[in-house]
Design a protein around this motif. Sequence first.
Motif, PDB file in Angstrom:
ATOM      1  N   TRP A  34      58.438  21.241  28.657  1.00 42.76           N
ATOM      2  CA  TRP A  34      58.135  20.363  27.542  1.00 42.76           C
ATOM      3  C   TRP A  34      58.920  19.069  27.677  1.00 42.76           C
ATOM      4  O   TRP A  34      60.104  19.084  28.022  1.00 42.76           O
ATOM      5  N   ASP A  35      58.251  17.952  27.430  1.00 41.32           N
ATOM      6  CA  ASP A  35      58.904  16.649  27.350  1.00 41.32           C
ATOM      7  C   ASP A  35      58.941  16.292  25.866  1.00 41.32           C
ATOM      8  O   ASP A  35      57.909  15.992  25.266  1.00 41.32           O
ATOM      9  N   PRO A  36      60.138  16.357  25.227  1.00 38.15           N
ATOM     10  CA  PRO A  36      60.220  16.131  23.785  1.00 38.15           C
ATOM     11  C   PRO A  36      59.909  14.703  23.350  1.00 38.15           C
ATOM     12  O   PRO A  36      59.490  14.487  22.221  1.00 38.15           O
ATOM     13  N   GLY A  39      55.983  14.508  23.816  1.00 39.68           N
ATOM     14  CA  GLY A  39      55.253  15.553  23.103  1.00 39.68           C
ATOM     15  C   GLY A  39      54.204  16.208  23.979  1.00 39.68           C
ATOM     16  O   GLY A  39      53.110  16.526  23.529  1.00 39.68           O
ATOM     17  N   ARG A  81      63.169  14.211  31.670  1.00 38.49           N
ATOM     18  CA  ARG A  81      63.244  14.623  30.265  1.00 38.49           C
ATOM     19  C   ARG A  81      62.777  16.055  30.034  1.00 38.49           C
ATOM     20  O   ARG A  81      62.851  16.566  28.914  1.00 38.49           O
ATOM     21  N   ARG A  83      62.309  19.967  29.571  1.00 46.04           N
ATOM     22  CA  ARG A  83      63.094  21.107  29.091  1.00 46.04           C
ATOM     23  C   ARG A  83      62.291  22.354  29.432  1.00 46.04           C
ATOM     24  O   ARG A  83      61.064  22.316  29.435  1.00 46.04           O
ATOM     25  N   ASP A 119      66.214  26.007  27.657  1.00 42.39           N
ATOM     26  CA  ASP A 119      66.539  26.103  26.232  1.00 42.39           C
ATOM     27  C   ASP A 119      66.395  27.514  25.673  1.00 42.39           C
ATOM     28  O   ASP A 119      66.980  27.832  24.648  1.00 42.39           O
ATOM     29  N   THR A 137      54.894  20.579  20.633  1.00 42.00           N
ATOM     30  CA  THR A 137      56.195  20.701  19.962  1.00 42.00           C
ATOM     31  C   THR A 137      57.233  21.458  20.783  1.00 42.00           C
ATOM     32  O   THR A 137      58.414  21.451  20.436  1.00 42.00           O
ATOM     33  N   GLY A 138      56.809  22.156  21.841  1.00 46.74           N
ATOM     34  CA  GLY A 138      57.732  22.941  22.652  1.00 46.74           C
ATOM     35  C   GLY A 138      58.111  24.263  22.029  1.00 46.74           C
ATOM     36  O   GLY A 138      58.973  24.978  22.533  1.00 46.74           O
TER      37      GLY A 138
END
Length: 165
Positions: A34-36, A39, A81, A83, A119, A137-138
């Motif tokens: 995921w790239d926060p 998105g 970026r 995660r 994470d 949203t991850g």
Amino acid sequence: MTNLYIAQGEDAVGRSEDMVITTILGSCISICLWDPVAGVGGMNHLLLPEMHQAGSLSTSGAVAMDRLINRMMPLGAVRPRLRGKLFGGSSMLQGRTDIGARNAAFGQAYLKTEGIPCDAENVGGTRARKLRFFPATGVAQLKFVEEAPRLKTPKVMPSNDVELF
């Protein structure tokens, strides 16, 4: 809600808020990225990410991860970026080779080597997992499925003099 189901060897990416990617894992693993900022997220479903073929080691897991990342980039993801979240790797066949542990070790090593922070992680055990991942949203949701059945050694039947051909 758009629900995309992925099976072994597949992946899916997206950034829509009404999208969810789902799969069911046993000894396989899924790595969610995921790239926060953008998105954008994606998930894959890997089995045997490192296989020995004709005396050499195939890194099919690394290829699958590169494919997942490359599919996310046109949607706005930026590699530094990213995660990660890692799931699966159960020991589904008691008393047999622990493929699940090997799969989980690959996922952990890949994320570490590539510098992608992990994470969340839920690996190992003996139960299958149903996984839902919301790429915009991850958020990942995990539900355990029944415990894997234990394999029994088959009974050896008495032999006779009949030869089958």
